[in-house]
Write an enzyme that holds these catalytic residues in place. Structure first.
Site, mmCIF file in Angstrom:
data_model
loop_
_atom_site.group_PDB
_atom_site.id
_atom_site.type_symbol
_atom_site.label_atom_id
_atom_site.label_comp_id
_atom_site.label_asym_id
_atom_site.label_seq_id
_atom_site.Cartn_x
_atom_site.Cartn_y
_atom_site.Cartn_z
ATOM 1 N N LEU A 161 0.862 -1.200 0.000
ATOM 2 C CA LEU A 161 0.000 0.000 0.000
ATOM 3 C C LEU A 161 0.895 1.246 0.000
ATOM 4 O O LEU A 161 0.955 1.997 0.970
ATOM 5 C CB LEU A 161 -0.936 -0.010 1.210
ATOM 6 N N GLY A 162 1.607 1.427 -1.116
ATOM 7 C CA GLY A 162 2.439 2.622 -1.290
ATOM 8 C C GLY A 162 1.680 3.630 -2.126
ATOM 9 O O GLY A 162 0.461 3.753 -2.008
ATOM 10 N N ILE A 164 1.166 3.662 -5.496
ATOM 11 C CA ILE A 164 0.264 3.028 -6.463
ATOM 12 C C ILE A 164 -0.809 2.219 -5.733
ATOM 13 O O ILE A 164 -1.997 2.304 -6.074
ATOM 14 C CB ILE A 164 1.063 2.137 -7.447
ATOM 15 N N ILE A 239 0.553 -5.845 -10.913
ATOM 16 C CA ILE A 239 1.076 -4.733 -11.720
ATOM 17 C C ILE A 239 2.439 -4.300 -11.174
ATOM 18 O O ILE A 239 2.955 -3.260 -11.589
ATOM 19 C CB ILE A 239 0.115 -3.516 -11.766
ATOM 20 N N ARG A 241 5.925 -6.330 -10.090
ATOM 21 C CA ARG A 241 7.034 -6.961 -10.810
ATOM 22 C C ARG A 241 6.757 -8.465 -10.837
ATOM 23 O O ARG A 241 6.250 -9.027 -9.847
ATOM 24 C CB ARG A 241 8.364 -6.729 -10.078
ATOM 25 N N ASP A 265 0.272 -7.763 -15.624
ATOM 26 C CA ASP A 265 0.967 -6.794 -16.481
ATOM 27 C C ASP A 265 2.467 -7.077 -16.497
ATOM 28 O O ASP A 265 3.186 -6.521 -17.310
ATOM 29 C CB ASP A 265 0.714 -5.369 -15.958
ATOM 30 N N GLU A 270 10.337 -11.323 -18.713
ATOM 31 C CA GLU A 270 9.796 -10.506 -19.811
ATOM 32 C C GLU A 270 10.810 -10.388 -20.953
ATOM 33 O O GLU A 270 12.001 -10.258 -20.676
ATOM 34 C CB GLU A 270 9.422 -9.117 -19.279
ATOM 35 N N HIS A 288 3.402 -5.433 -19.986
ATOM 36 C CA HIS A 288 4.028 -4.418 -19.109
ATOM 37 C C HIS A 288 3.727 -3.001 -19.627
ATOM 38 O O HIS A 288 4.644 -2.252 -19.975
ATOM 39 C CB HIS A 288 5.538 -4.653 -19.006
HETATM 40 P P1 NAP Z 1 6.109 2.790 -3.200
HETATM 41 O O1 NAP Z 1 5.279 3.976 -2.933
HETATM 42 O O2 NAP Z 1 7.514 2.755 -2.753
HETATM 43 O O3 NAP Z 1 5.317 1.521 -2.629
HETATM 44 C C1 NAP Z 1 5.924 0.275 -2.484
HETATM 45 C C2 NAP Z 1 5.186 -0.467 -1.401
HETATM 46 O O4 NAP Z 1 5.756 -1.798 -1.297
HETATM 47 C C3 NAP Z 1 5.273 0.172 -0.040
HETATM 48 O O5 NAP Z 1 3.980 0.292 0.484
HETATM 49 C C4 NAP Z 1 6.104 -0.792 0.785
HETATM 50 O O6 NAP Z 1 5.654 -0.783 2.125
HETATM 51 C C5 NAP Z 1 5.779 -2.118 0.087
HETATM 52 N N1 NAP Z 1 6.788 -3.134 0.333
HETATM 53 C C6 NAP Z 1 8.122 -3.051 0.102
HETATM 54 N N2 NAP Z 1 8.725 -4.192 0.496
HETATM 55 C C7 NAP Z 1 7.749 -4.984 0.978
HETATM 56 C C8 NAP Z 1 7.747 -6.295 1.548
HETATM 57 N N3 NAP Z 1 8.874 -7.006 1.699
HETATM 58 N N4 NAP Z 1 6.565 -6.815 1.944
HETATM 59 C C9 NAP Z 1 5.424 -6.101 1.801
HETATM 60 N N5 NAP Z 1 5.362 -4.868 1.273
HETATM 61 C C10 NAP Z 1 6.524 -4.320 0.879
HETATM 62 O O7 NAP Z 1 6.177 2.485 -4.774
HETATM 63 P P2 NAP Z 1 5.056 2.769 -5.880
HETATM 64 O O8 NAP Z 1 5.337 4.052 -6.543
HETATM 65 O O9 NAP Z 1 3.709 2.510 -5.300
HETATM 66 O O10 NAP Z 1 5.429 1.593 -6.918
HETATM 67 C C11 NAP Z 1 5.300 0.241 -6.521
HETATM 68 C C12 NAP Z 1 5.922 -0.689 -7.548
HETATM 69 O O11 NAP Z 1 5.101 -0.755 -8.708
HETATM 70 C C13 NAP Z 1 7.275 -0.217 -8.096
HETATM 71 O O12 NAP Z 1 8.337 -0.564 -7.234
HETATM 72 C C14 NAP Z 1 7.356 -0.920 -9.439
HETATM 73 O O13 NAP Z 1 8.080 -2.133 -9.336
HETATM 74 C C15 NAP Z 1 5.897 -1.221 -9.788
HETATM 75 N N6 NAP Z 1 5.510 -0.490 -11.001
HETATM 76 C C16 NAP Z 1 5.027 -1.183 -12.071
HETATM 77 C C17 NAP Z 1 4.659 -0.507 -13.217
HETATM 78 C C18 NAP Z 1 4.101 -1.217 -14.414
HETATM 79 O O14 NAP Z 1 4.254 -0.719 -15.522
HETATM 80 N N7 NAP Z 1 3.435 -2.332 -14.250
HETATM 81 C C19 NAP Z 1 4.804 0.886 -13.293
HETATM 82 C C20 NAP Z 1 5.284 1.548 -12.184
HETATM 83 C C21 NAP Z 1 5.632 0.860 -11.031
HETATM 84 P P3 NAP Z 1 6.690 -1.019 3.371
HETATM 85 O O15 NAP Z 1 7.923 -0.240 3.050
HETATM 86 O O16 NAP Z 1 5.936 -0.528 4.572
HETATM 87 O O17 NAP Z 1 6.910 -2.476 3.400
#
Ligand code: NAP
Length: 328
Positions: A161-162, A164, A239, A241, A265, A270, A288
């Site tokens: 829950l970051g 996105i 969505i 990785r 996605d 990939e 993706h």
């Molecule tokens: P963000 O704000 O940093 O959110 C990442 C979330 O992951 C945080 O809530 C973090 O919470 C949680 N997390 C990290 N390690 C964890 C673990 N071991 N267990 C459980 N939760 C964990 O990043 P965002 O901007 O939302 O982006 C999230 C991800 O989406 C990116 O890192 C990227 O890989 C992916 N993405 C995909 C696409 C696509 O085209 N499909 C595009 C953009 C991004 P805690 O730190 O509290 O654990």
């Protein structure tokens, strides 16, 4: 050393991996950027010649900068990453060497959240499969399409829950869904219920959405146990990785009816997608494209260049994941 307008004389920019064509053009024309050869056999000679002059790398989550490449760039000060996910760059090695790392947060959040909700609607209502049904001429031949499953008012669990994940929760709240989530730690200001393990979260929901960061810390966080906890009437949306989900366990559950469906996605290898998934109508497969809109990619490109300019001019980054420490 380059004489280009936007790159000061004490800096050299290196492009690592393919980037958006307009960004590649700008890097070449306005920054005089070098390009790391694709062929491993050509890289050694290139790095011996140019490695010591490189002070900034521009790359994406598709390529990144590993510890070996960092060692070959002894004066590297910053890795500027196009994309919010930077799991292909070794951030621990970067921090140790004082190399800054930036990403492109926030500007892609809405489009990726839209993609997650789109995948959820598509897989549960089987719109892509129903579209194929119409195009194949089956409506007049075979009659009405089979009934599918409701999206609104369902229980949705979000892993990660970051930025996105929160945008997905906001959208699904408007659909009447009940949201719960799992992160490494509970968010103090969150209105949603926290669950302390992925399996426990999966057990209590109809749909599990994976939105956590990639990398070693989340590798196969969604494993066979989590998929079985979601169960034969549950749906998985990813969505984040491909690495976050045990893909072999997912394929096994989908092909054996132990999971109702999946909207994906991202994949482990990939652009290769497991062959077994291609024939399944309860799976929606996207290449993706989460952030892949004209508007969002332009904003990502601008933020990438803004980070690069900030580093070249002031030795800082606008959206750092690791702060640069090295005086270049
Ligand atoms: P963000 O704000 O940093 O959110 C990442 C979330 O992951 C945080 O809530 C973090 O919470 C949680 N997390 C990290 N390690 C964890 C673990 N071991 N267990 C459980 N939760 C964990 O990043 P965002 O901007 O939302 O982006 C999230 C991800 O989406 C990116 O890192 C990227 O890989 C992916 N993405 C995909 C696409 C696509 O085209 N499909 C595009 C953009 C991004 P805690 O730190 O509290 O654990």
């Amino acid at each position: 050393m380059t004489t280009s307008l936007r790159t000061p004389p004490n800096h050299t920019v290196l492009q690592v991996g393919p980037l958006k064509p307009s960004l590649e053009r700008t890097l070449s024309e306005n920054y005089g950027a070098l390009v790391l050869p694709d062929e491993a056999s050509e890289r050694g000679a290139f790095l011996s010649t140019h490695g010591p002059e490189v002070t900034a790398v521009v790359t994406s989550g598709r390529s990144g900068v590993d510890a070996d490449l960092m060692r070959a760039l002894p004066h590297l000060g910053a890795v500027v990453n196009f994309g919010v996910g930077y799991d292909t760059t070794d951030v621990d090695a970067a921090a140790e060497r004082g190399v800054g790392v930036s990403n492109t947060p926030d500007v892609l959040t809405d489009c990726v959240a839209d993609t997650a909700v789109g995948l959820m609607i598509d897989v549960m209502r089987q719109f892509s499969a129903a579209d194929r049904y119409v195009r194949a001429g089956r409506w007049p031949a075979d009659g009405n399409y089979p009934l599918t499953h409701q999206v609104s008012n369902r229980r949705v669990g979000i892993i990660g829950l970051g930025r996105i994940g929160s945008a997905i929760a906001k959208r699904l709240t408007a659909f009447g869904c009940t949201i719960s989530y799992h992160n490494r730690s509970q968010k103090a200001d969150s209105p949603y219920a926290y669950v302390d393990s992925p399996a426990a979260l999966a057990r209590g929901v109809d749909v599990l959405v994976v939105a956590a960061a990639g990398g070693d810390g989340t590798r196969r966080l969604v494993d066979a146990e989590v998929i079985d906890a979601l169960g034969s009437s549950g749906y998985l949306i990813n969505i984040a990785r491909g690495s976050v989900v045990d893909e072999a366990a997912l394929v096994d559950a989908l092909t054996n009816g132990r999971l109702a469906g999946a909207g994906l996605d991202v994949f482990t290898d990939e652009p290769n997608v497991p062959e077994e998934l291609l024939a399944l109508d309860n799976v929606v497969l996207l290449p993706h494209v989460g952030s892949g809109t004209v508007e969002t990619r332009a904003a990502m490109e601008q933020l990438t260049l803004d980070n690069l300019d900030e580093f070249l001019r002031n030795g800082r980054l606008l959206t750092p994941v690791v702060e640069p420490a090295m005086a270049v």
